[in-house]
Structures are given as C-alpha cells and as structure tokens.
Design an enzyme around this catalytic site. Sequence first.
Site, mmCIF file in Angstrom:
data_model
loop_
_atom_site.group_PDB
_atom_site.id
_atom_site.type_symbol
_atom_site.label_atom_id
_atom_site.label_comp_id
_atom_site.label_asym_id
_atom_site.label_seq_id
_atom_site.Cartn_x
_atom_site.Cartn_y
_atom_site.Cartn_z
ATOM 1 N N GLY A 14 0.802 -1.212 0.000
ATOM 2 C CA GLY A 14 0.000 0.000 0.000
ATOM 3 C C GLY A 14 0.838 1.266 0.000
ATOM 4 O O GLY A 14 0.401 2.310 -0.481
ATOM 5 N N SER A 17 3.419 1.857 -1.794
ATOM 6 C CA SER A 17 3.884 2.181 -3.144
ATOM 7 C C SER A 17 2.775 2.228 -4.194
ATOM 8 O O SER A 17 3.033 2.623 -5.322
ATOM 9 C CB SER A 17 4.947 1.171 -3.575
ATOM 10 O OG SER A 17 6.086 1.283 -2.740
ATOM 11 N N THR A 18 1.565 1.839 -3.833
ATOM 12 C CA THR A 18 0.495 1.873 -4.840
ATOM 13 C C THR A 18 0.216 3.298 -5.306
ATOM 14 O O THR A 18 -0.140 3.510 -6.467
ATOM 15 C CB THR A 18 -0.809 1.225 -4.322
ATOM 16 O OG1 THR A 18 -1.191 1.845 -3.098
ATOM 17 C CG2 THR A 18 -0.634 -0.268 -4.131
ATOM 18 N N PRO A 23 1.505 -1.705 -8.763
ATOM 19 C CA PRO A 23 0.323 -2.478 -8.352
ATOM 20 C C PRO A 23 0.597 -3.301 -7.096
ATOM 21 O O PRO A 23 1.725 -3.718 -6.860
ATOM 22 C CB PRO A 23 0.059 -3.390 -9.546
ATOM 23 C CG PRO A 23 1.372 -3.510 -10.239
ATOM 24 C CD PRO A 23 2.094 -2.216 -10.007
ATOM 25 N N PHE A 80 -0.406 -6.868 -4.962
ATOM 26 C CA PHE A 80 -0.385 -8.230 -5.493
ATOM 27 C C PHE A 80 -1.763 -8.779 -5.826
ATOM 28 O O PHE A 80 -1.933 -9.433 -6.832
ATOM 29 C CB PHE A 80 0.320 -9.181 -4.502
ATOM 30 C CG PHE A 80 1.812 -9.097 -4.594
ATOM 31 C CD1 PHE A 80 2.526 -10.000 -5.356
ATOM 32 C CD2 PHE A 80 2.498 -8.094 -3.946
ATOM 33 C CE1 PHE A 80 3.897 -9.913 -5.469
ATOM 34 C CE2 PHE A 80 3.872 -7.993 -4.041
ATOM 35 C CZ PHE A 80 4.572 -8.905 -4.802
ATOM 36 N N GLN A 98 8.231 -4.531 3.040
ATOM 37 C CA GLN A 98 8.067 -5.726 2.215
ATOM 38 C C GLN A 98 8.311 -5.396 0.749
ATOM 39 O O GLN A 98 8.338 -6.288 -0.094
ATOM 40 C CB GLN A 98 6.656 -6.279 2.371
ATOM 41 C CG GLN A 98 6.335 -6.767 3.752
ATOM 42 C CD GLN A 98 4.921 -7.324 3.812
ATOM 43 O OE1 GLN A 98 4.373 -7.816 2.846
ATOM 44 N NE2 GLN A 98 4.330 -7.256 4.989
ATOM 45 N N ASN A 99 8.455 -4.119 0.429
ATOM 46 C CA ASN A 99 8.556 -3.684 -0.964
ATOM 47 C C ASN A 99 9.980 -3.846 -1.494
ATOM 48 O O ASN A 99 10.945 -3.600 -0.781
ATOM 49 C CB ASN A 99 8.113 -2.231 -1.088
ATOM 50 C CG ASN A 99 6.690 -2.041 -0.618
ATOM 51 O OD1 ASN A 99 5.876 -2.949 -0.729
ATOM 52 N ND2 ASN A 99 6.382 -0.881 -0.088
ATOM 53 N N ILE A 100 10.080 -4.223 -2.757
ATOM 54 C CA ILE A 100 11.383 -4.382 -3.396
ATOM 55 C C ILE A 100 11.717 -3.211 -4.309
ATOM 56 O O ILE A 100 12.773 -3.174 -4.914
ATOM 57 C CB ILE A 100 11.452 -5.701 -4.207
ATOM 58 C CG1 ILE A 100 10.469 -5.686 -5.375
ATOM 59 C CG2 ILE A 100 11.232 -6.903 -3.298
ATOM 60 C CD1 ILE A 100 10.637 -6.828 -6.357
ATOM 61 N N ASP A 101 10.819 -2.224 -4.376
ATOM 62 C CA ASP A 101 10.943 -1.150 -5.357
ATOM 63 C C ASP A 101 12.036 -0.132 -5.063
ATOM 64 O O ASP A 101 12.417 0.649 -5.929
ATOM 65 C CB ASP A 101 9.609 -0.429 -5.544
ATOM 66 C CG ASP A 101 8.996 0.045 -4.244
ATOM 67 O OD1 ASP A 101 9.726 0.611 -3.391
ATOM 68 O OD2 ASP A 101 7.781 -0.148 -4.061
ATOM 69 N N HIS A 161 12.009 -8.522 1.729
ATOM 70 C CA HIS A 161 11.946 -9.401 0.560
ATOM 71 C C HIS A 161 13.029 -9.079 -0.456
ATOM 72 O O HIS A 161 12.930 -9.468 -1.611
ATOM 73 C CB HIS A 161 10.566 -9.291 -0.106
ATOM 74 C CG HIS A 161 9.453 -9.778 0.757
ATOM 75 N ND1 HIS A 161 9.374 -11.064 1.252
ATOM 76 C CD2 HIS A 161 8.358 -9.137 1.249
ATOM 77 C CE1 HIS A 161 8.300 -11.192 1.984
ATOM 78 N NE2 HIS A 161 7.660 -10.045 2.009
#
Length: 192
Positions: A74, A76-77, A82, A84, A155-158, A175
Amino acid sequence: MSDAMDIRKVVDAVIASAFRDVLSVAVSDDGSPPPPSVPGPAPPPALPAKDRAICRVASELACAKNVIVMVGAGMSTAAGIPDFRSPGTGLYYQLEKHDLPNPQAIFSIDYFKERPEPFHLLAREMWPGNFSPTHAHAFLRLLADRNQLLRVYTQNIDGLERLAGVPPERLVECHGTFASAHAVDPPHAEVD
C-alpha cells in the site's frame, strides 16, 4: 541535472510541506487548541473525532524518538506500482498473460532458470527509475532527517524508500530490493 537530483528536490519540497502541514498541528482529546508548548497553528476548536485522532498522532510524532515503521504494498500503490492481489489490477492478475503455473512462480529461482522471460518483463516494468517516491516515502525521510527514525521494515522491493533518501542503515528490506539485484550467471555480476 540527473533524474535523481530532480527527484531529490521534489522529495525535499514534500518533506518541508509535510513538516509544516502535518507535524506542526496538535489538539487535545476534546479538540481544543494545543497548549503553548506545542508548536504550530491551532486547529479549529471543533474538529471531528477522526481529525482529532490524526492531530494527536501528529503531535506525538513531532517529539517521538526511535520510531519504527512497517510498510507493505500500500505504501507504493500511490506511486503507480500495483499491489499483489487486487482483482483486475493486482500484480497476480497482470501475470495471467504469462501463462505461469501459479503467480508465485515468477519469483521462484527454479522457474526462472527454466523460463526467465516473465521475470525479466516484470523487472523491467518495476525497475528503479520508473516510479517516484510518494508523500509517504518522503515522510519516512523526514523522520530520518529529524533523527526520529529507528527503522523501516518494508516488504517492498521497489527501492522507493532509498530513493526518497531514507538511509540504508535504517532500512530492513524483508523481501530484498532492486538495490542488491545481481545476475544469476555469473553470480554477482552487475545488473543494468
């Protein structure tokens, strides 16, 4: 000027705005103006309960130390990445076009070794530089700049937390992250 410098200027402006507009506002439980020791303009005397709660949190954060933040998709949305599972727009929905045995296969090293193309396409879409940090990412940077941030667990990899300027030593990227991406063969070759 590089894109990173442009983004840094935007993030700095957002941080300044967030500091003025969010952290400087405080109210008591009954919605009355803040005591004189709390900086910032007094809000209107009769705020709705939800707004009073937000103001209380902002007031407490204004002087908090060792803040720990846990974030997920949420965060990065708002940047256009997007989540998952959202029907019709989520990453798993978008992966249907790749005819995977299951959506998680795209992240399996065994599947990658057999069929790397789906992962390459996904990585190209999500690669750093395609998205910019959001106000929420800038808020994390603000906490770091004010020496209030102890840790961000994401949890984001961005990599948007890093791009916003959150120091890497304050990040736990649960992650993984594109920042540490490397080739499988030969191991540890740079990825570009």
